[in-house]
Scaffold this motif. Structure first.
Motif, PDB file in Angstrom:
ATOM      1  N   LEU A   1      37.242  30.511 -20.723  1.00  6.02           N
ATOM      2  CA  LEU A   1      38.367  30.147 -21.591  1.00  6.02           C
ATOM      3  C   LEU A   1      39.278  31.347 -21.831  1.00  6.02           C
ATOM      4  CD1 LEU A   1      39.516  27.765 -23.167  1.00  6.02           C
ATOM      5  CD2 LEU A   1      38.091  28.429 -25.104  1.00  6.02           C
ATOM      6  N   GLY A   2      38.676  32.543 -21.930  1.00  5.75           N
ATOM      7  CA  GLY A   2      39.444  33.748 -22.205  1.00  5.75           C
ATOM      8  C   GLY A   2      40.114  34.301 -20.965  1.00  5.75           C
ATOM      9  N   TRP A   3      39.340  34.887 -20.045  1.00 13.09           N
ATOM     10  CA  TRP A   3      39.922  35.484 -18.845  1.00 13.09           C
ATOM     11  C   TRP A   3      40.553  34.420 -17.932  1.00 13.09           C
ATOM     12  CZ3 TRP A   3      42.191  39.388 -16.980  1.00 13.09           C
ATOM     13  CH2 TRP A   3      42.375  39.526 -15.604  1.00 13.09           C
ATOM     14  N   GLY A   4      39.921  33.249 -17.858  1.00 13.47           N
ATOM     15  CA  GLY A   4      40.453  32.189 -17.004  1.00 13.47           C
ATOM     16  C   GLY A   4      41.837  31.738 -17.428  1.00 13.47           C
ATOM     17  N   THR A   5      42.170  31.906 -18.705  1.00 16.90           N
ATOM     18  CA  THR A   5      43.502  31.579 -19.209  1.00 16.90           C
ATOM     19  C   THR A   5      44.448  32.771 -19.063  1.00 16.90           C
ATOM     20  OG1 THR A   5      42.567  30.015 -20.811  1.00 16.90           O
ATOM     21  CG2 THR A   5      44.792  30.817 -21.259  1.00 16.90           C
ATOM     22  N   LEU A   6      43.928  33.982 -19.216  1.00 10.32           N
ATOM     23  CA  LEU A   6      44.767  35.184 -19.172  1.00 10.32           C
ATOM     24  C   LEU A   6      45.400  35.406 -17.801  1.00 10.32           C
ATOM     25  CD1 LEU A   6      42.607  37.697 -21.243  1.00 10.32           C
ATOM     26  CD2 LEU A   6      44.871  36.833 -21.865  1.00 10.32           C
TER      27      LEU A   6
ATOM     28  N   LEU B   1      24.733  29.128 -12.047  1.00 15.48           N
ATOM     29  CA  LEU B   1      25.471  28.220 -12.920  1.00 15.48           C
ATOM     30  C   LEU B   1      26.548  28.926 -13.736  1.00 15.48           C
ATOM     31  CD1 LEU B   1      22.561  25.995 -14.330  1.00 15.48           C
ATOM     32  CD2 LEU B   1      24.206  25.410 -12.532  1.00 15.48           C
ATOM     33  N   PHE B   2      26.521  30.263 -13.742  1.00 19.36           N
ATOM     34  CA  PHE B   2      27.459  31.015 -14.576  1.00 19.36           C
ATOM     35  C   PHE B   2      28.903  30.628 -14.262  1.00 19.36           C
ATOM     36  CE2 PHE B   2      30.138  34.570 -15.776  1.00 19.36           C
ATOM     37  CZ  PHE B   2      29.633  34.959 -17.010  1.00 19.36           C
ATOM     38  N   PHE B   3      29.290  30.723 -12.974  1.00 19.12           N
ATOM     39  CA  PHE B   3      30.675  30.432 -12.611  1.00 19.12           C
ATOM     40  C   PHE B   3      30.953  28.936 -12.523  1.00 19.12           C
ATOM     41  CE2 PHE B   3      30.394  34.877 -11.087  1.00 19.12           C
ATOM     42  CZ  PHE B   3      31.453  35.395 -11.818  1.00 19.12           C
ATOM     43  N   VAL B   4      29.909  28.125 -12.473  1.00 24.01           N
ATOM     44  CA  VAL B   4      30.090  26.672 -12.552  1.00 24.01           C
ATOM     45  C   VAL B   4      30.559  26.295 -13.959  1.00 24.01           C
ATOM     46  CG1 VAL B   4      28.939  24.440 -12.447  1.00 24.01           C
ATOM     47  CG2 VAL B   4      28.387  26.202 -10.755  1.00 24.01           C
ATOM     48  N   VAL B   5      29.872  26.846 -14.972  1.00 23.03           N
ATOM     49  CA  VAL B   5      30.279  26.615 -16.365  1.00 23.03           C
ATOM     50  C   VAL B   5      31.675  27.183 -16.601  1.00 23.03           C
ATOM     51  CG1 VAL B   5      29.761  27.175 -18.784  1.00 23.03           C
ATOM     52  CG2 VAL B   5      27.904  26.562 -17.221  1.00 23.03           C
ATOM     53  N   TYR B   6      31.911  28.365 -16.078  1.00 21.78           N
ATOM     54  CA  TYR B   6      33.217  29.022 -16.154  1.00 21.78           C
ATOM     55  C   TYR B   6      34.303  28.063 -15.655  1.00 21.78           C
ATOM     56  CZ  TYR B   6      36.674  32.714 -14.872  1.00 21.78           C
ATOM     57  OH  TYR B   6      37.796  33.493 -14.716  1.00 21.78           O
ATOM     58  N   ALA B   7      34.059  27.443 -14.490  1.00 17.78           N
ATOM     59  CA  ALA B   7      35.055  26.550 -13.879  1.00 17.78           C
ATOM     60  C   ALA B   7      35.217  25.257 -14.670  1.00 17.78           C
ATOM     61  CB  ALA B   7      34.651  26.234 -12.449  1.00 17.78           C
ATOM     62  N   ILE B   8      34.128  24.711 -15.189  1.00 15.61           N
ATOM     63  CA  ILE B   8      34.194  23.460 -15.963  1.00 15.61           C
ATOM     64  C   ILE B   8      35.051  23.649 -17.210  1.00 15.61           C
ATOM     65  CG2 ILE B   8      32.838  21.879 -17.404  1.00 15.61           C
ATOM     66  CD1 ILE B   8      30.576  22.176 -15.307  1.00 15.61           C
TER      67      ILE B   8
ATOM     68  N   ALA C   1      18.881  31.123 -21.515  1.00 14.93           N
ATOM     69  CA  ALA C   1      19.872  30.424 -20.703  1.00 14.93           C
ATOM     70  C   ALA C   1      21.058  29.929 -21.532  1.00 14.93           C
ATOM     71  CB  ALA C   1      19.212  29.255 -19.978  1.00 14.93           C
ATOM     72  N   VAL C   2      20.817  29.482 -22.767  1.00 18.47           N
ATOM     73  CA  VAL C   2      21.889  28.907 -23.574  1.00 18.47           C
ATOM     74  C   VAL C   2      22.966  29.947 -23.876  1.00 18.47           C
ATOM     75  CG1 VAL C   2      22.485  27.870 -25.799  1.00 18.47           C
ATOM     76  CG2 VAL C   2      20.418  27.131 -24.603  1.00 18.47           C
ATOM     77  N   THR C   3      22.556  31.107 -24.390  1.00 20.42           N
ATOM     78  CA  THR C   3      23.529  32.157 -24.708  1.00 20.42           C
ATOM     79  C   THR C   3      24.251  32.630 -23.451  1.00 20.42           C
ATOM     80  OG1 THR C   3      22.017  32.893 -26.444  1.00 20.42           O
ATOM     81  CG2 THR C   3      23.840  34.360 -25.913  1.00 20.42           C
ATOM     82  N   PHE C   4      23.511  32.759 -22.359  1.00 21.90           N
ATOM     83  CA  PHE C   4      24.068  33.200 -21.086  1.00 21.90           C
ATOM     84  C   PHE C   4      25.181  32.257 -20.624  1.00 21.90           C
ATOM     85  CE2 PHE C   4      23.874  33.357 -16.372  1.00 21.90           C
ATOM     86  CZ  PHE C   4      24.106  34.717 -16.171  1.00 21.90           C
ATOM     87  N   LEU C   5      24.943  30.947 -20.701  1.00 23.76           N
ATOM     88  CA  LEU C   5      25.926  29.973 -20.225  1.00 23.76           C
ATOM     89  C   LEU C   5      27.057  29.753 -21.224  1.00 23.76           C
ATOM     90  CD1 LEU C   5      23.540  27.376 -18.522  1.00 23.76           C
ATOM     91  CD2 LEU C   5      24.899  29.195 -17.454  1.00 23.76           C
ATOM     92  N   VAL C   6      26.775  29.905 -22.525  1.00 23.18           N
ATOM     93  CA  VAL C   6      27.851  29.845 -23.517  1.00 23.18           C
ATOM     94  C   VAL C   6      28.824  30.998 -23.297  1.00 23.18           C
ATOM     95  CG1 VAL C   6      28.405  30.127 -25.975  1.00 23.18           C
ATOM     96  CG2 VAL C   6      26.575  28.569 -25.286  1.00 23.18           C
ATOM     97  N   SER C   7      28.283  32.166 -22.981  1.00 28.33           N
ATOM     98  CA  SER C   7      29.147  33.322 -22.700  1.00 28.33           C
ATOM     99  C   SER C   7      30.041  33.036 -21.492  1.00 28.33           C
ATOM    100  CB  SER C   7      28.307  34.585 -22.456  1.00 28.33           C
ATOM    101  OG  SER C   7      27.667  34.564 -21.197  1.00 28.33           O
ATOM    102  N   ALA C   8      29.499  32.345 -20.498  1.00 29.00           N
ATOM    103  CA  ALA C   8      30.286  31.985 -19.315  1.00 29.00           C
ATOM    104  C   ALA C   8      31.471  31.102 -19.708  1.00 29.00           C
ATOM    105  CB  ALA C   8      29.409  31.262 -18.295  1.00 29.00           C
ATOM    106  N   GLY C   9      31.222  30.147 -20.610  1.00 28.85           N
ATOM    107  CA  GLY C   9      32.294  29.270 -21.078  1.00 28.85           C
ATOM    108  C   GLY C   9      33.370  30.023 -21.839  1.00 28.85           C
ATOM    109  N   MET C  10      32.942  30.954 -22.703  1.00 26.76           N
ATOM    110  CA  MET C  10      33.897  31.751 -23.480  1.00 26.76           C
ATOM    111  C   MET C  10      34.738  32.641 -22.571  1.00 26.76           C
ATOM    112  SD  MET C  10      33.471  30.956 -26.688  1.00 26.76           S
ATOM    113  CE  MET C  10      33.904  32.273 -27.804  1.00 26.76           C
ATOM    114  N   ILE C  11      34.092  33.248 -21.577  1.00 32.28           N
ATOM    115  CA  ILE C  11      34.814  34.108 -20.633  1.00 32.28           C
ATOM    116  C   ILE C  11      35.772  33.271 -19.779  1.00 32.28           C
ATOM    117  CG2 ILE C  11      34.543  35.603 -18.604  1.00 32.28           C
ATOM    118  CD1 ILE C  11      31.839  36.504 -19.935  1.00 32.28           C
TER     119      ILE C  11
END
Length: 404
Positions: free
Chosen positions: A308-313, A247-254, A296-306
């Motif tokens: 938003l950060g790297w996905g935008t950079l 789910l890490f990269f799923v959250v990343y993509a969402i 799981a919560v912290t793990f997936l929140v980190s995915a969202g932050m990354i």
């Protein structure tokens, strides 16, 4: 005032072609090392060559493709590269040795390097200048979606139906890249208006100098992104979160999907600095949260932050590389940026792998968060300060012209 149209047939087609290119890449990226170990009884280092050989050939072919784009035209290079890419995909059924397989990976990487360079140059010409940040953001989403779907499709195909089905999937997807590429219409006006002088071969003709500074920043941060691609699922298993690793990269993509309409428009309205500095900070915070994850919560929140950060950079850096180049040099600028960026990805897998042998992944990602923050300093000196100095010089020149 009406905005110039972004979602043209050619823009959608080139984005789909890019999606299929990267989908093939990610389907094979996560599965071929496993296939090499199971089928050829390879060791881990030999299996790793499946990715290394592919990336090296892609890196080497990109500057050459950038030069060919100027000489032969965008559409010819695109179609030739997509044919090589699809043809190489068909060859995976035949080799009986690891050497034969690596030879195909070499050819496949050449097609991939050429195709991604051509696609990047074409999309830069298709997007209206006033919407370039927005358009590049949407275009790069096709890569991000492939990154999410590719590993899932590849591993599912291999586990459920075996390696042959994996190769069938890669062929079908590669043909999809070719078909969508055929429907892209490119105006080759740049070549007509600026005839190319066929000079002797030189290194300068393979590199667009204006793209190097921002490419170095992208390469620097890509090392950490590579650490995520290569080891985040291993880290998830280490902290007993293997059930949510997928789910890490799923959250990343969402998060990317939600943020993209805003970040691209802000780039066009306010310039890159408004996007880059906060995004680097968000990327660092995401890495820090990941290092501290135990649930799981912290793990997936980190995915969202990354995300938003790297996905935008990444799309922001590529847009800067294109904008800083002359119009007929966009293909070369794309090639230069992606080649240097891929060096970061390749280096990251190797260097972070060595570091991971000396420490646990939690410590590694903790250190990565501070490493990412240093990207602010690098970006400032390689782009922001240089850009400000260039504007000041231009202003002085204009004032001198007025007084003369």
């Amino acid at each position: 005032m009406n905005k110039p149209k972004l979602w043209t047939k050619s823009f959608i087609s080139i984005s789909l072609s890019n999606f299929f290119l990267f989908l093939t890449f990610y389907v094979l990226l996560v599965t071929l090392p496993i296939y090499a170990i199971q089928e050829f009884d390879s060791n881990a280092s030999e299996a790793g060559l499946m990715t290394t050989v592919f990336l090296i050939s892609a890196i080497i072919s990109r500057p050459l493709a950038g030069q060919w784009l100027e000489k032969a035209g965008h559409r010819k290079v695109l179609l030739a590269s997509l044919i090589i890419f699809a043809g190489a995909s068909l060859l995976y059924f035949f080799p009986k040795t690891i050497i034969g397989f690596l030879a195909i990976r070499l050819l496949h990487g050449i097609g991939f390097g050429m195709a991604t360079t051509a696609v990047g140059a074409i999309v830069a010409d298709l997007i209206p200048i006033s919407r370039r940040g927005e358009g590049m953001g949407y275009f790069i989403m096709s890569t991000n979606m492939a990154m999410v779907l590719g590993p899932f499709i590849g591993l599912t195909a291999m586990q459920q139906w075996g390696a042959k089905s994996l190769f069938i999937v890669s062929v079908v997807v590669a043909i999809g890249a070719l078909i969508t590429g055929l429907s892209v219409h490119v105006k080759e006006t740049e070549q007509a208006d600026h005839p190319v002088v066929h000079s002797a071969f030189s290194f300068k003709n393979l590199i667009e100098v204006s793209a190097i500074p921002i490419a170095i920043v992208g390469c620097f941060l890509a090392i950490v992104y590579s650490a995520l691609l290569s080891f985040v699922s291993v880290f998830a298993t280490e902290i007993h979160l293997s059930e949510v690793a997928s789910l890490f990269f799923v959250v990343y993509a969402i998060v990317l999907l939600i943020s993209r309409p805003f970040t691209g428009k802000w780039f066009d309205q306010y310039g890159p600095n408004v996007i880059v500095f906060p995004s680097i900070v968000l990327f660092a915070i995401g890495m820090f949260l990941l290092s501290q994850s135990s649930g799981a919560v912290t793990f997936l929140v980190s995915a969202g932050m990354i995300g938003l950060g790297w996905g935008t950079l990444f799309p922001t850096f590529q847009t800067i590389a294109i904008q800083d180049a002359a119009p007929r040099k966009r293909g070369l600028a794309t090639a230069t940026f992606l080649s240097i960026y891929d060096i970061g990805i390749a280096l990251g897998s190797f260097v972070v792998g060595l570091a991971a042998a000396k420490m646990n992944y939690s410590t590694l990602y903790f250190l990565c968060s501070f490493y990412v923050l240093f990207g602010i300093v690098l970006y400032y000196f390689l782009h922001t300060r240089k850009q400000a100095s260039s504007k000041e010089h231009q202003r002085s020149a204009e004032l001198n012209n007025l007084h003369s």
